[in-house]
Each structure stands twice: as structure tokens, then as C-alpha cells.
Write an enzyme that holds these catalytic residues in place. Structure first.
Site, PDB file in Angstrom:
ATOM      1  N   ARG A 276       0.961  -1.222   0.037  1.00  9.10           N
ATOM      2  CA  ARG A 276       0.034  -0.068  -0.053  1.00  9.10           C
ATOM      3  C   ARG A 276       0.937   1.180   0.016  1.00  9.10           C
ATOM      4  NH1 ARG A 276      -4.844  -1.944   3.787  1.00  9.10           N
ATOM      5  NH2 ARG A 276      -5.363  -3.971   2.606  1.00  9.10           N
ATOM      6  N   ARG A 291       0.909   1.265  10.274  1.00  7.37           N
ATOM      7  CA  ARG A 291       0.566   1.622   8.800  1.00  7.37           C
ATOM      8  C   ARG A 291       1.935   1.586   7.847  1.00  7.37           C
ATOM      9  NH1 ARG A 291      -3.641   4.536   7.188  1.00  7.37           N
ATOM     10  NH2 ARG A 291      -4.321   5.085   9.236  1.00  7.37           N
ATOM     11  N   GLU A 363      -8.341  -0.329  14.137  1.00  3.33           N
ATOM     12  CA  GLU A 363      -8.627  -1.439  13.345  1.00  3.33           C
ATOM     13  C   GLU A 363      -7.473  -2.684  13.248  1.00  3.33           C
ATOM     14  OE1 GLU A 363      -9.668   0.047   9.399  1.00  3.33           O
ATOM     15  OE2 GLU A 363      -9.330  -2.036   8.449  1.00  3.33           O
ATOM     16  N   SER A 366     -11.083  -6.197   8.947  1.00  4.59           N
ATOM     17  CA  SER A 366     -12.371  -5.618   8.200  1.00  4.59           C
ATOM     18  C   SER A 366     -13.085  -6.778   7.459  1.00  4.59           C
ATOM     19  CB  SER A 366     -11.852  -4.290   7.261  1.00  4.59           C
ATOM     20  OG  SER A 366     -12.839  -3.831   6.678  1.00  4.59           O
ATOM     21  N   ARG A 403      -0.392  -5.277  12.709  1.00  3.07           N
ATOM     22  CA  ARG A 403      -1.353  -4.717  13.752  1.00  3.07           C
ATOM     23  C   ARG A 403      -1.686  -5.964  14.659  1.00  3.07           C
ATOM     24  NH1 ARG A 403      -5.301  -0.378  10.500  1.00  3.07           N
ATOM     25  NH2 ARG A 403      -3.714   0.878   9.549  1.00  3.07           N
TER      26      ARG A 403
END
Length: 438
Positions: A276, A291, A363, A366, A403
RNA sequence: GGAGGCAUCGCCUAGUCCGGUCUAUGGCGCCGCACUGCUAAUGCGGUUUGGGUUAAUCGCCCAUCGAGGGUUCAAAUCCCUCUGCCUCCGCCA
């Protein structure tokens, strides 16, 4: 893509969905007009083409008759008839060509517009922006470090102490937002992978290792070349993309196929690296590995009947919770608001784990019900007693490594900087109960 | 990377050289109907996908022979480009 029939029967439904998402409502008006224009153009072409085919059928036999003509007189007559026919045909051919070009252009315009329309939102989804989510469940209790008599270290500090995460060297070799997992950090990822795959297989999901580099069609089909395009790495030299999630290759797995409804649902657990760009997130989560540009993830993906999709969505969420429960992490589940769904999802639930040093939930998973949106774009259909029609696809994170590792380190740390390994992971770490500073 | 071959409506297959009679052949499978104590066998019909027309059906129309372009009044068929698969050679985890 959404069922084009809705554009004609109930365009207000599309407008309402766009409104709830905070996206262009005018787009639907443009689409209505373009759709009419497309059908008009197509019909003109169809009619001319039909005329041309009928004319063509007369030419063959006439040429035959000309060859077999018994005398000069009939030969001349046949020739004259043929010449006249050919003249008409030539003129018609030009008109057919023009009509075809017009129809193609009108069709391309409609296609382009459709690609800009996001999926119809589920009417249950809370309306609003990122902050307008609704908490639907909470589990576990965040530890009270004050009562335990020490200040929690963040994952960066713990990662260094334990020799588990090396961010400095990640930056040295690859730049910011890259990291190495070393020693116990790497072992932790392998253990998580094994636990996730064991759970997935136990529930009947097929384990899959996917490509991480895909063609534009797969990227577009899953809806990642719309608003999300700026976050996708593109390999210019070969016109390919690095996937941001194995949702992309898993969705594309059955592209252009018609699946017997008796074989549904098809459930997969994919493993791949994810890439990403994190454009537009400058300054956000600059510390640590919350991130990052590259990480590994186990992703669940389901193909099912549209009428089963909501139940399947609940099932994916329950499997996500089962996994997070096994890791003994405090978390909450949120129903994501319409403005934050992404173009493909009709409804989305996130699991947010408690991060002690941030004093908030972040988060970690998802799950999205993308209904028939991706299936239409990827031409994935099912065949049942009602005929051939698009099926529904859903996806859900089982384990996004960085995460989850952050959550484990921070939540299970002890005063001396050691970290207690969740019981469920121990079999995959040689029985190790505590990771201790080196 | 080099040379050659192949790609047809679930599967197999005819057609491609020599453009029109292809509205794409036949078999298998599948679905329906008929016949028959049951099954089997047999007979008849249907069976790619997408779109349009219609209130809907029946029907009719258009596109679709790996993809895209071109030639032509007309393309499964001729030409070009691309993709995939197979065989051989080279290189390489």
C-alpha cells in the site's frame, strides 16, 4: 457494478445510495441519459445490420444465376440486377459502419460512467463519515496498567527490547514505513499464520497462496482503481499492479466463470503480501508498524448466492472474532458508516483492538459484503433453477500481521518488557510461554 | 529469449486450404415430453453467453467460433497484432 436494470426501474435507489455515501448524485442523471442514448444507437445499428445481412443473402444466389445464365439477354438482365444490388449494399455498408462506431462509443460512455458508481449501500449501514460508525459489540477489558504499577511500553520499544521488530534497518534498506521482523517477531508471524490457517481449514475454507502481482482487469474488477487508486503500486514497465490485499487475486480466481449453485458457497483463505502506497496519510502513524507499505495477511473470501450474503457476512465476522478471542485481545466491533465503506462494499464491519499506548481502539480486521458488485465487474456468475445470474462476494481479514503483532505485544507485555504468548499460539512457537528481552 | 503447432456454443468434434448454401456439424452429457409393471432401451423436442423489443410469455432482431483490429457488398473461413496452452532449443531459481 450494479444491476443496470435498476437504472431504468428505480434510479432513485441509486441516487439515495450515492447521497448516503456523499458521492455524486448527478452521476446517476448522466447515466440515465447515456443509457438511453446507448440503446438508441444500438438499435439503429441492429436494424441496419439486419438489412445488410438480408441483402447479402441475395447476392450469392444471384452470382450463381449469372454464371448459369443460358443466353446473353438473361445474362445482361442478371448483371444489371446484381450491379444495382451491389450499389445499395455498398452504401449500406458505410451506414452500418457509422452506426456501429456510434453504438460502440455510446456503449463505452455508459461503461465508463458505471465504473464510477459505487455499490448500493445497505440501508442498515449508519449514514455519515468516518466518525459516524456504530459500536455493535465489545469484548474483553483493557488492562489497567496504572493499577499494575507500570507504564506500558509501545510496540516499537518492545519490538527493540525483544529483538522482534527492526524499524531502523527497514528504513535504511527500503525507506520509511518498512520494517524487518526478526527472531521472535518472525516466529510470531509464522505462528499467527499457522493458527489462522488451522482455524480457516477447520471451518472448511480452502487455503490459498495467491499471486501478489495482478493485471489491471483484476484490480479494476475488485474496485481498487477508483477512489483507492492512489494507494495502489503500479508496475509501469509491465502494466501490472501490486495487490493491497489478497482479496484481489481471490476475487479474480473465478473471473469469467459460471459456477453451479450447488457448489456454493466457495470459501477461501488467501495468504499474500500486501502493498500500500499510503498516499495522503503523511504524518499519520509515522511511528511503528501500524501503517506500513508492505505486510502479510490472511484474508477470507467467499462466493455465495446473493440471498445468503448477509448471513455469510455475519459468519465471517464471527470467525474474525473467534481468532481475536483466541489471541486474548480486548476489542470492539463497529458498523462502518456509509461514507467510509469504499466503493465495493454495501456494508462493512471492522474489529478494533485496544492499543494501550494509544489509549484507543485501532482497526485490525475488516469484513465487507460486496454483494454482486465485484462479481458483475469480474463476470462471475452462478447457475441455479432461476437461471444464470451474478453471485455475491464477501471478504474478511483473518489476520493482518503487523497490527495483530502490535496488539499482542502491547496488551500482553509485563513490567520487565517480556511478553506473554497467548495460549493458542504456543503450540506454533514450540511451547514458548513468554518472549523475553534479549 | 528462439523455432513450430493449437484455440469452434458443458466435454469431444466437423467446417478454415478454395469467403455466401454456417440459421456452426455430429457424438457424449444434461433437461423436458412420449412410450413402457419399474429401471433400462427407444423416439421426439430442447440445451453458449450477452443485449434489444414486450406488461410478461411466445416470438422476432443484433452480437458472440481465444481477444482486438483490418480487407470485403459479405469473414469461423483471408490479413495483422495480442493472449493462453502444447512440443523442441537456450537460460535459470
Amino acid at each position: 457494478m450494479i444491476d443496470p436494470a435498476i437504472l431504468r426501474t428505480d434510479p432513485d435507489r441509486l441516487r439515495e445510495s450515492q447521497r448516503r455515501r456523499g458521492e455524486s448524485v448527478e452521476l446517476i442523471d448522466e447515466l440515465v441519459a447515456a443509457d438511453v442514448a446507448k440503446r438508441d444507437a444500438q438499435q439503429r445499428f441492429d436494424e441496419l445490420r439486419n438489412e445488410q445481412k438480408n441483402l447479402g443473402k441475395q447476392i450469392g444466389p444471384l452470382q450463381g444465376a449469372l454464371k448459369k445464365a443460358a443466353d446473353d439477354e438473361s445474362r445482361v438482365a442478371a448483371q444489371a440486377e446484381l450491379d444495382a444490388l451491389m450499389a445499395t449494399a455498398q452504401d449500406l455498408a458505410e451506414r452500418v459502419k457509422a452506426a456501429e462506431a456510434e453504438a460502440a462509443e455510446a456503449g463505452a460512455r455508459v461503461d465508463t460512467l458505471w465504473l464510477q458508481v459505487s455499490n448500493l449501500v445497505n440501508l442498515e449501514s449508519p449514514v455519515g463519515g468516518e466518525a459516524d460508525f456504530v459500536v455493535v459489540a465489545e469484548a474483553g477489558t483493557p488492562r489497567d496498567f496504572g493499577a499494575e504499577g507500570f507504564a506500558p511500553r509501545d510496540h516499537v520499544e518492545l519490538g527493540e527490547l525483544l529483538g522482534a521488530i527492526d524499524i531502523t534497518r527497514g528504513a535504511k534498506v527500503s525507506g520509511s514505513r518498512f520494517f524487518y521482523l526478526t527472531g521472535p517477531g518472525a516466529m510470531l508471524e509464522f505462528a499467527l499464520l499457522n493458527l489462522a490457517m488451522q482455524q480457516a481449514a477447520a471451518h472448511g475454507l480452502v487455503p490459498v497462496i495467491t499471486p501478489a502481482l495482478v493485471l489491471p482487469s483484476a484490480m479494476e474488477g475488485t474496485g481498487f482503481l477508483g477512489q483507492a487508486a492512489e494507494n495502489v503500486y503500479r508496475i509501469e514497465s509491465d502494466d501490472m499492479y501490486l495487490v493491497g490485499t489478497s482479496e484481489v487475486p481471490l476475487a479474480g480466481f473465478h473471473a469469467d466463470e459460471i459456477i453451479d449453485a450447488a457448489d456454493l458457497p466457495l470459501r477461501y483463505a488467501g495468504w499474500s503480501s500486501c502493498f500500500r502506497r499510503e498516499a495522503g496519510s503523511y504524518g499519520k502513524d509515522t511511528r511503528g508498524i501500524i501503517r506500513v507499505h508492505q505486510f502479510d495477511k490472511v484474508e477470507m473470501f467467499v462466493f455465495c448466492r446473493p440471498e445468503d450474503a448477509e448471513a455469510e457476512h455475519a459468519r465471517l465476522l464471527s470467525w474474525e472474532r473467534e481468532f481475536v478471542d483466541a489471541l486474548e485481545l480486548p476489542y470492539r466491533v463497529i458498523d462502518v458508516a456509509t461514507g467510509d465503506l469504499g466503493s465495493s462494499a454495501a456494508r462493512k464491519f471492522d474489529i478494533e483492538a485496544w492499543i494501550p499506548t494509544q489509549d484507543t481502539y485501532r482497526e485490525i480486521t475488516s469484513t465487507s459484503n460486496t454483494t454482486e458488485f465485484q462479481a458483475r465487474r469480474l463476470r462471475i456468475r452462478m447457475r441455479d433453477e432461476k437461471g444464470t445470474r451474478p453471485l455475491a462476494t464477501l471478504n474478511g481479514t483473518l489476520c493482518a500481521m503487523p497490527r495483530v503483532i502490535v496488539a499482542i505485544l502491547e496488551n500482553h507485555q509485563q513490567a520487565d518488557g517480556s511478553v506473554v504468548v497467548p495460549v493458542a499460539l504456543r503450540p506454533f512457537m514450540g511451547g514458548l510461554e513468554v518472549i523475553t528481552p534479549t
